[in-house]
Design a protein around this motif. Sequence first.
Motif, mmCIF file in Angstrom:
data_model
loop_
_atom_site.group_PDB
_atom_site.id
_atom_site.type_symbol
_atom_site.label_atom_id
_atom_site.label_comp_id
_atom_site.label_asym_id
_atom_site.label_seq_id
_atom_site.Cartn_x
_atom_site.Cartn_y
_atom_site.Cartn_z
ATOM 1 N N GLU A 226 -1.989 3.881 1.127
ATOM 2 C CA GLU A 226 -2.450 2.494 1.064
ATOM 3 C C GLU A 226 -2.671 1.931 2.427
ATOM 4 O OE1 GLU A 226 -3.268 0.386 -1.765
ATOM 5 O OE2 GLU A 226 -3.464 2.454 -2.399
ATOM 6 N N GLN B 210 5.648 8.013 -5.095
ATOM 7 C CA GLN B 210 5.626 6.657 -4.546
ATOM 8 C C GLN B 210 5.397 6.683 -3.039
ATOM 9 O OE1 GLN B 210 9.470 5.287 -5.872
ATOM 10 N NE2 GLN B 210 8.636 4.456 -7.783
ATOM 11 N N THR B 211 6.053 7.610 -2.356
ATOM 12 C CA THR B 211 5.884 7.731 -0.899
ATOM 13 C C THR B 211 4.437 8.088 -0.568
ATOM 14 O OG1 THR B 211 8.192 8.380 -0.612
ATOM 15 C CG2 THR B 211 6.661 8.986 1.155
ATOM 16 N N TYR C 278 1.755 7.572 -2.363
ATOM 17 C CA TYR C 278 0.907 6.420 -2.700
ATOM 18 C C TYR C 278 0.992 5.363 -1.601
ATOM 19 C CZ TYR C 278 -0.966 2.415 -5.210
ATOM 20 O OH TYR C 278 -1.706 1.319 -5.586
ATOM 21 N N ASP C 279 2.223 5.043 -1.203
ATOM 22 C CA ASP C 279 2.424 4.007 -0.180
ATOM 23 C C ASP C 279 1.795 4.394 1.154
ATOM 24 O OD1 ASP C 279 3.769 2.557 -2.102
ATOM 25 O OD2 ASP C 279 5.777 3.029 -1.325
#
Length: 124
Positions: free
Chosen positions: A124, A117-118, A120-121
């Motif tokens: 972005e 998640q980190t 991916y974020d």
Amino acid sequence: METVELHGNVYSGDCPTRQILDRIGDKWTALVIGLLEDGQTLRFSEIKRGIGGISQKMLTQTLRSLERDGLVTRTVYAEVPPRVEYTLTPLGNTLVAPLTAIREWAENHIEAVAEAQTQYDEAE
């Protein structure tokens, strides 16, 4: 009385199998079943205290759905005030092992998921 096709395309919105998957995949259902495992019998207030963040309305809806699906038994005692207890049915007990496996998977992989998640974020 209308007959219901019990098997079908699980990806179809009206498939009974999908309806059951929706029920057991619900986060509140998994948490209620987890609290009631091992033959636990709990009152509504004990279940509510045991599950952080669940509203009274959502717990009521979840317990009613579980009772309707034959996964939980609701017992009302004629006392003042009325006492209501919930316990897993034999069918509900068959969900304990699969849901425990999913919970253990989550516990064992939470760090990898958090890292993904980190990444991916940040991308972005």
